[in-house]
Design an enzyme around this catalytic site. Structure first.
Site, short mmCIF file in Angstrom:
data_model
loop_
_atom_site.label_atom_id
_atom_site.label_comp_id
_atom_site.label_asym_id
_atom_site.label_seq_id
_atom_site.Cartn_x
_atom_site.Cartn_y
_atom_site.Cartn_z
N SER A 1 -13.80 29.62 6.51
CA SER A 1 -14.73 28.53 6.78
C SER A 1 -14.89 27.63 5.57
CB SER A 1 -16.09 29.15 7.13
OG SER A 1 -17.02 28.14 7.38
N HIS B 1 -25.30 25.72 0.76
CA HIS B 1 -24.94 25.64 2.18
C HIS B 1 -25.81 26.64 2.96
CE1 HIS B 1 -22.57 26.02 5.85
NE2 HIS B 1 -21.86 24.96 5.48
N LYS C 1 -16.65 35.09 1.78
CA LYS C 1 -15.37 34.78 2.43
C LYS C 1 -14.39 34.21 1.40
CE LYS C 1 -17.06 33.72 7.14
NZ LYS C 1 -16.33 34.64 8.01
P1 NAP Z 1 -16.79 35.25 16.45
O1 NAP Z 1 -16.73 34.78 17.86
O2 NAP Z 1 -18.16 35.44 15.84
O3 NAP Z 1 -15.96 36.62 16.35
C1 NAP Z 1 -16.06 37.47 15.25
C2 NAP Z 1 -15.15 38.65 15.52
O4 NAP Z 1 -15.21 39.55 14.42
C3 NAP Z 1 -15.53 39.45 16.78
O5 NAP Z 1 -14.37 39.82 17.47
C4 NAP Z 1 -16.19 40.69 16.19
O6 NAP Z 1 -16.08 41.85 16.99
C5 NAP Z 1 -15.33 40.86 14.95
N1 NAP Z 1 -15.97 41.75 13.98
C6 NAP Z 1 -17.16 41.60 13.35
N2 NAP Z 1 -17.41 42.66 12.56
C7 NAP Z 1 -16.35 43.49 12.68
C8 NAP Z 1 -16.02 44.76 12.14
N3 NAP Z 1 -16.84 45.38 11.28
N4 NAP Z 1 -14.84 45.33 12.48
C9 NAP Z 1 -13.99 44.72 13.37
N5 NAP Z 1 -14.26 43.51 13.93
C10 NAP Z 1 -15.42 42.92 13.60
O7 NAP Z 1 -15.93 34.29 15.52
P2 NAP Z 1 -15.80 32.70 15.58
O8 NAP Z 1 -17.15 32.05 15.62
O9 NAP Z 1 -14.79 32.34 16.60
O10 NAP Z 1 -15.23 32.42 14.10
C11 NAP Z 1 -13.91 32.74 13.76
C12 NAP Z 1 -13.69 32.49 12.28
O11 NAP Z 1 -13.94 31.11 11.99
C13 NAP Z 1 -14.59 33.29 11.36
O12 NAP Z 1 -13.91 33.65 10.19
C14 NAP Z 1 -15.67 32.31 11.00
O13 NAP Z 1 -16.26 32.56 9.74
C15 NAP Z 1 -14.87 31.03 10.92
N6 NAP Z 1 -15.70 29.83 11.09
C16 NAP Z 1 -16.75 29.80 11.95
C17 NAP Z 1 -17.49 28.63 12.10
C18 NAP Z 1 -18.58 28.51 13.12
O14 NAP Z 1 -19.04 27.36 13.35
N7 NAP Z 1 -18.96 29.58 13.77
C19 NAP Z 1 -17.18 27.52 11.34
C20 NAP Z 1 -16.09 27.57 10.50
C21 NAP Z 1 -15.34 28.72 10.39
P3 NAP Z 1 -17.11 42.12 18.22
O15 NAP Z 1 -16.61 41.25 19.35
O16 NAP Z 1 -16.97 43.57 18.46
O17 NAP Z 1 -18.47 41.71 17.73
#
Ligand code: NAP
Length: 249
Positions: free
Chosen positions: A128, A136, A148
């Site tokens: 991210s 932030h 991260k």
């Molecule tokens: P998300 O839907 O929140 O999914 C997170 C995933 O990580 C889920 O599959 C979750 O499993 C898994 N997870 C969490 N803890 C874990 C553990 N201890 N062991 C194994 N798996 C685990 O993700 P997203 O929002 O699509 O984001 C994807 C990426 O983009 C992330 O790196 C995030 O930081 C980055 N990002 C996000 C944003 C935003 O606006 N949200 C912005 C920029 C970048 P479960 O399904 O079992 O919970």
């Protein structure tokens, strides 16, 4: 032609599930998923075949999933949960064992260590933007983006081939309709554009990174310009996009 086996972690997540689906549609590649929850996999995918179950905070659960893989796409993330408070301002917290330090730093490091032990060549890490900004909102909440970024440094220092994709705010919108813009060190947060990008575009970038040598040993921020009316330049030439990116954190 040898089939390239790819492990996608966070495969039940909103971006990770798209990455795995795209990998599975790619000729010459086979997509394997790592997840924590069998019931989530059953709800999202036609079957649990080619899924491994593990937790990134427990290194020992990661080794079997990595065996035989040539590439790893890390899409795991700590997930803040809203506290059940009665105040006007929503408050967030992390579940025990699910802190940014545990999941986004040590969890990523475990995946990188297991990849190295399994002889994986290329790690694509979806992260991210915002990691350079101590104030932030996500850094005021458990230093999410700072942890991260430390994990990104760990990946670079591992000696594995890396591609680090630092996305802007993720949107659940269709992909392939906007021009992608790459940058570095959060400058796109102040570029006069909404620093957002559809999850589908991030997922496409991750699978394109597997296929283009120009994405190897690069780390970059990425956002998508708004959909133009009439349509502007939609990013289709990923080689040209990766050529604009640079090595190092
Ligand atoms: P998300 O839907 O929140 O999914 C997170 C995933 O990580 C889920 O599959 C979750 O499993 C898994 N997870 C969490 N803890 C874990 C553990 N201890 N062991 C194994 N798996 C685990 O993700 P997203 O929002 O699509 O984001 C994807 C990426 O983009 C992330 O790196 C995030 O930081 C980055 N990002 C996000 C944003 C935003 O606006 N949200 C912005 C920029 C970048 P479960 O399904 O079992 O919970």
């Amino acid at each position: 032609m040898t089939v390239k086996q790819v492990l996608v972690t966070g495969a039940t997540g909103r971006t990770g599930s798209l990455v795995l689906q795209k990998c599975r549609q790619l000729a010459g590649y086979r997509g394997r998923g790592l997840a924590r929850s069998r019931s989530k996999v059953e709800a999202l995918f036609p079957s649990v075949a080619d899924f491994y179950f593990g937790d990134v905070t427990d290194l020992s659960t990661l080794h079997p999933a990595m065996l035989g893989c040539r590439a790893l796409v890390i899409v795991t993330s700590s997930v803040p949960k809203r506290k059940s408070t009665s105040g006007d301002q929503p408050e967030f917290e992390f579940e025990p064992g699910g802190s940014p330090e545990a999941v986004d730093y040590y969890g990523h490091c475990h995946q990188i260590d297991a990849a190295q032990a399994a002889g994986i060549e290329h790690v694509v890490l979806v992260g991210s933007m915002g990691g350079t900004q101590a104030n932030h909102p996500l850094n005021r909440l458990g230093q999410v983006l700072i942890w991260k970024r430390r994990a990104e440094q760990y990946l670079i220092e591992s000696g594995l081939i890396y591609t680090i994709i630092r996305a802007g705010g993720l949107q659940d919108q269709p992909g392939g309709r906007r021009e992608l813009v790459v940058g570095k060190n959060d400058t796109l947060l102040n570029a006069g554009m909404s620093p957002t990008i559809p999850r589908a575009d991030v997922a496409e970038l991750a699978v394109q990174a597997l296929q283009h040598p120009e994405a190897c040993n690069k780390a970059f921020d990425v956002i998508a310009k708004p959909e133009a009316d009439p349509p502007g330049v939609i990013t289709q030439d990923f080689m040209a996009l990766f050529q604009q990116t640079r090595p190092g954190l």
